[in-house]
Scaffold this motif. Structure first.
Motif, PDB file in Angstrom:
ATOM      1  N   VAL A 240      74.895  57.290  17.581  1.00 14.40           N
ATOM      2  CA  VAL A 240      76.058  56.634  18.177  1.00 14.40           C
ATOM      3  C   VAL A 240      77.253  57.576  18.197  1.00 14.40           C
ATOM      4  CG1 VAL A 240      77.717  54.743  17.915  1.00 14.40           C
ATOM      5  CG2 VAL A 240      75.280  54.339  17.505  1.00 14.40           C
ATOM      6  N   THR A 241      77.434  58.335  17.117  1.00 17.58           N
ATOM      7  CA  THR A 241      78.566  59.261  17.044  1.00 17.58           C
ATOM      8  C   THR A 241      78.481  60.315  18.149  1.00 17.58           C
ATOM      9  OG1 THR A 241      78.739  58.958  14.652  1.00 17.58           O
ATOM     10  CG2 THR A 241      79.778  60.923  15.584  1.00 17.58           C
ATOM     11  N   ARG A 242      77.314  60.867  18.366  1.00 18.45           N
ATOM     12  CA  ARG A 242      77.151  61.859  19.434  1.00 18.45           C
ATOM     13  C   ARG A 242      77.381  61.246  20.802  1.00 18.45           C
ATOM     14  NH1 ARG A 242      72.221  66.078  18.198  1.00 18.45           N
ATOM     15  NH2 ARG A 242      72.917  66.766  16.137  1.00 18.45           N
ATOM     16  N   GLN A 243      76.921  60.015  20.979  1.00 19.65           N
ATOM     17  CA  GLN A 243      77.124  59.356  22.263  1.00 19.65           C
ATOM     18  C   GLN A 243      78.600  59.119  22.539  1.00 19.65           C
ATOM     19  OE1 GLN A 243      74.524  57.927  24.868  1.00 19.65           O
ATOM     20  NE2 GLN A 243      76.490  58.727  25.566  1.00 19.65           N
ATOM     21  N   LEU A 244      79.364  58.819  21.496  1.00 18.24           N
ATOM     22  CA  LEU A 244      80.802  58.609  21.667  1.00 18.24           C
ATOM     23  C   LEU A 244      81.541  59.926  21.894  1.00 18.24           C
ATOM     24  CD1 LEU A 244      81.530  55.909  18.921  1.00 18.24           C
ATOM     25  CD2 LEU A 244      81.483  55.585  21.395  1.00 18.24           C
ATOM     26  N   LEU A 245      81.063  60.999  21.295  1.00 18.74           N
ATOM     27  CA  LEU A 245      81.710  62.298  21.469  1.00 18.74           C
ATOM     28  C   LEU A 245      81.424  62.899  22.845  1.00 18.74           C
ATOM     29  CD1 LEU A 245      81.115  64.002  17.999  1.00 18.74           C
ATOM     30  CD2 LEU A 245      83.297  63.204  18.928  1.00 18.74           C
ATOM     31  N   ALA A 246      80.288  62.541  23.422  1.00 17.90           N
ATOM     32  CA  ALA A 246      79.872  63.138  24.701  1.00 17.90           C
ATOM     33  C   ALA A 246      80.922  62.991  25.806  1.00 17.90           C
ATOM     34  CB  ALA A 246      78.539  62.544  25.147  1.00 17.90           C
ATOM     35  N   PRO A 247      81.539  61.810  26.007  1.00 14.40           N
ATOM     36  CA  PRO A 247      82.543  61.700  27.073  1.00 14.40           C
ATOM     37  C   PRO A 247      83.737  62.625  26.874  1.00 14.40           C
ATOM     38  CG  PRO A 247      81.817  59.525  26.389  1.00 14.40           C
ATOM     39  CD  PRO A 247      81.248  60.499  25.404  1.00 14.40           C
ATOM     40  N   VAL A 248      84.186  62.782  25.633  1.00 16.58           N
ATOM     41  CA  VAL A 248      85.350  63.619  25.365  1.00 16.58           C
ATOM     42  C   VAL A 248      85.016  65.090  25.581  1.00 16.58           C
ATOM     43  CG1 VAL A 248      87.095  64.254  23.658  1.00 16.58           C
ATOM     44  CG2 VAL A 248      86.189  61.922  23.701  1.00 16.58           C
ATOM     45  N   VAL A 249      83.904  65.526  24.998  1.00 21.31           N
ATOM     46  CA  VAL A 249      83.478  66.915  25.164  1.00 21.31           C
ATOM     47  C   VAL A 249      83.196  67.207  26.627  1.00 21.31           C
ATOM     48  CG1 VAL A 249      81.687  68.603  24.583  1.00 21.31           C
ATOM     49  CG2 VAL A 249      82.557  67.061  22.815  1.00 21.31           C
ATOM     50  N   GLY A 250      82.518  66.288  27.295  1.00 22.88           N
ATOM     51  CA  GLY A 250      82.182  66.483  28.701  1.00 22.88           C
ATOM     52  C   GLY A 250      83.406  66.568  29.587  1.00 22.88           C
ATOM     53  N   ALA A 251      84.407  65.706  29.339  1.00 24.40           N
ATOM     54  CA  ALA A 251      85.628  65.740  30.140  1.00 24.40           C
ATOM     55  C   ALA A 251      86.362  67.059  29.958  1.00 24.40           C
ATOM     56  CB  ALA A 251      86.540  64.573  29.753  1.00 24.40           C
ATOM     57  N   MET A 252      86.418  67.546  28.721  1.00 30.01           N
ATOM     58  CA  MET A 252      87.105  68.813  28.460  1.00 30.01           C
ATOM     59  C   MET A 252      86.406  69.966  29.176  1.00 30.01           C
ATOM     60  SD  MET A 252      87.904  68.185  24.402  1.00 30.01           S
ATOM     61  CE  MET A 252      88.616  69.804  24.139  1.00 30.01           C
ATOM     62  N   VAL A 253      85.080  70.004  29.104  1.00 27.43           N
ATOM     63  CA  VAL A 253      84.328  71.091  29.742  1.00 27.43           C
ATOM     64  C   VAL A 253      84.408  70.968  31.256  1.00 27.43           C
ATOM     65  CG1 VAL A 253      82.025  72.076  30.083  1.00 27.43           C
ATOM     66  CG2 VAL A 253      82.759  71.369  27.793  1.00 27.43           C
ATOM     67  N   TYR A 254      84.250  69.762  31.768  1.00 20.88           N
ATOM     68  CA  TYR A 254      84.254  69.563  33.218  1.00 20.88           C
ATOM     69  C   TYR A 254      85.569  70.022  33.838  1.00 20.88           C
ATOM     70  CZ  TYR A 254      84.629  67.237  37.714  1.00 20.88           C
ATOM     71  OH  TYR A 254      84.840  66.976  39.048  1.00 20.88           O
ATOM     72  N   TYR A 255      86.686  69.624  33.254  1.00 19.79           N
ATOM     73  CA  TYR A 255      87.977  69.982  33.855  1.00 19.79           C
ATOM     74  C   TYR A 255      88.311  71.460  33.658  1.00 19.79           C
ATOM     75  CZ  TYR A 255      88.897  65.256  35.314  1.00 19.79           C
ATOM     76  OH  TYR A 255      88.816  64.057  35.966  1.00 19.79           O
ATOM     77  N   GLN A 256      87.728  72.090  32.649  1.00 17.95           N
ATOM     78  CA  GLN A 256      87.877  73.539  32.552  1.00 17.95           C
ATOM     79  C   GLN A 256      87.071  74.234  33.648  1.00 17.95           C
ATOM     80  OE1 GLN A 256      90.096  75.084  30.709  1.00 17.95           O
ATOM     81  NE2 GLN A 256      90.695  73.065  29.949  1.00 17.95           N
ATOM     82  N   LEU A 257      85.904  73.682  33.964  1.00 18.28           N
ATOM     83  CA  LEU A 257      85.113  74.230  35.068  1.00 18.28           C
ATOM     84  C   LEU A 257      85.846  74.049  36.399  1.00 18.28           C
ATOM     85  CD1 LEU A 257      81.541  72.978  34.038  1.00 18.28           C
ATOM     86  CD2 LEU A 257      82.393  75.332  33.978  1.00 18.28           C
ATOM     87  N   VAL A 258      86.531  72.916  36.544  1.00 22.25           N
ATOM     88  CA  VAL A 258      87.333  72.689  37.749  1.00 22.25           C
ATOM     89  C   VAL A 258      88.453  73.722  37.838  1.00 22.25           C
ATOM     90  CG1 VAL A 258      88.973  71.108  38.841  1.00 22.25           C
ATOM     91  CG2 VAL A 258      86.803  70.238  37.956  1.00 22.25           C
ATOM     92  N   SER A 259      89.102  73.989  36.711  1.00 22.50           N
ATOM     93  CA  SER A 259      90.164  75.001  36.682  1.00 22.50           C
ATOM     94  C   SER A 259      89.626  76.364  37.081  1.00 22.50           C
ATOM     95  CB  SER A 259      90.773  75.093  35.276  1.00 22.50           C
ATOM     96  OG  SER A 259      91.419  73.894  34.942  1.00 22.50           O
ATOM     97  N   LEU A 260      88.454  76.704  36.574  1.00 23.72           N
ATOM     98  CA  LEU A 260      87.845  77.981  36.911  1.00 23.72           C
ATOM     99  C   LEU A 260      87.538  78.056  38.406  1.00 23.72           C
ATOM    100  CD1 LEU A 260      86.728  80.684  35.933  1.00 23.72           C
ATOM    101  CD2 LEU A 260      84.556  79.533  35.452  1.00 23.72           C
ATOM    102  N   ALA A 261      87.031  76.947  38.953  1.00 18.16           N
ATOM    103  CA  ALA A 261      86.723  76.915  40.386  1.00 18.16           C
ATOM    104  C   ALA A 261      87.978  77.125  41.230  1.00 18.16           C
ATOM    105  CB  ALA A 261      86.058  75.590  40.745  1.00 18.16           C
ATOM    106  N   LEU A 262      89.081  76.497  40.832  1.00 20.38           N
ATOM    107  CA  LEU A 262      90.334  76.679  41.557  1.00 20.38           C
ATOM    108  C   LEU A 262      90.871  78.100  41.409  1.00 20.38           C
ATOM    109  CD1 LEU A 262      92.121  73.306  40.676  1.00 20.38           C
ATOM    110  CD2 LEU A 262      91.113  73.945  42.875  1.00 20.38           C
ATOM    111  N   SER A 263      90.655  78.686  40.234  1.00 18.96           N
ATOM    112  CA  SER A 263      91.164  80.030  39.961  1.00 18.96           C
ATOM    113  C   SER A 263      90.479  81.094  40.805  1.00 18.96           C
ATOM    114  CB  SER A 263      90.994  80.368  38.474  1.00 18.96           C
ATOM    115  OG  SER A 263      91.708  79.468  37.662  1.00 18.96           O
TER     116      SER A 263
END
Length: 300
Positions: A240-263
């Motif tokens: 359960v703990t990993r499942q709850l952490l997944a959205p936060v970790v995923g959002a942080m990584v995803y938006y960094q990938l978006v930043s890289l794409a824009l860069s």
């Protein structure tokens, strides 16, 4: 070097935004993973939270009250989807589509126009510390505290008897009635909590950016799903703990990938293709690896 410099300049801003959007991804994860209920209400609940909060702020209501009412509006949207599904036995995806389609009109009525500015309006951040609106480091610290509080509260709830009952519905809904678990009650509670978290994200982003728009939720669901899939690939979902952490970790990584794409020079209009590519690669690699391992086994 220019690309690296541009990316590094975007990192703090996208980190701040990703922490806010973590509430949205949590709101997507709860029905999809804990309830096994594919739900699209987030597409309407996110702008609903923002529009309700903006309208109340412009009417002079205290920012904290405006934010709480926005959360309650989101809870109502999630409960509406659950009731449409349960009462009329409509497919969960279609129920979500019906509700978020109706919410567009609701948001227009609530806001009174398609968009509105809040630049000279007091908000929850100016009450805490006006510097939050201009200092990205303070934004990151503030949103990190908020998301940790939300994660701790959810972890505590899921460890209770009620939380266990909610998870049983997602795992085996046929068994739930024999255990005295009301499918109606916990489906409504689960979707209500999920859409409430989504609406909280909408209320926070409106107060941070200083404007609200009825179209602010358009396409947000695919971004949230991409974040969830990426997060689960990194953290796993065995507990359960990993499942709850997944959205936060995923959002942080995803938006960094978006930043890289824009860069590297991609246009904002290209991001949907990039997002689809992220999801496809993340979902497809495990399957390709499995097929490769099977072929190697057959050859041996």
């Amino acid at each position: 070097m220019d690309v690296i410099h541009a990316y590094l300049n975007l990192v703090p801003v996208t980190l701040s935004q990703s922490l806010i959007y973590s509430f949205l991804v949590l709101g997507i994860m709860i029905p999809f993973r804990l309830l096994s209920f594919p739900d699209l209400t987030s597409e309407g609940a996110f702008p609903l939270g923002g529009c309700v909060c903006a309208t109340l702020l412009l009417a002079g209501y205290p920012p904290l009250l405006a934010t709480v009412v926005a959360i309650l509006a989101g809870v109502g949207a999630g409960a509406a989807t659950a009731l449409v599904h349960l009462r009329f036995r409509i497919n969960s995806l279609l129920a979500g589509i019906l509700v978020f389609t109706a919410l567009y009109s609701v948001n227009m009525r609530v806001l009174g126009r398609s968009n509105i500015a809040l630049f000279n309006t007091d908000n929850i951040f100016t009450q805490i510390d006006p510097a939050i609106l201009t200092d990205v480091r303070l934004q990151v610290a503030t949103f990190a505290v908020l998301i940790v509080v939300a994660l701790v509260a959810l972890r505590w709830y899921l460890a209770t008897q009620a939380g266990a009952a909610l998870r049983v519905i997602g795992i085996n809904p046929e068994l739930a009635p024999s255990l005295g678990i009301s499918i109606w009650t916990y489906t409504i509670v689960g979707l209500g909590v999920a859409s409430g978290l989504t609406a909280l994200g909408g209320a926070l982003i409106v107060q941070l950016q200083g404007y609200a728009d009825v179209g602010m939720g358009t396409g947000i669901l695919i971004n949230g799903l991409a974040s969830l899939v990426i997060g689960e690939t990194i953290t796993g979902r065995q507990t359960v703990t990993r499942q709850l952490l997944a959205p936060v970790v995923g959002a942080m990584v995803y938006y960094q990938l978006v930043s890289l794409a824009l860069s590297i020079g991609l246009q904002p209009s290209d991001l949907k293709v990039v997002t689809a590519g992220f999801v496809l690669v993340t979902l497809g690699l495990p399957m390709l690896r499995g097929r490769g391992a099977m072929r190697e086994t057959m050859r041996a």
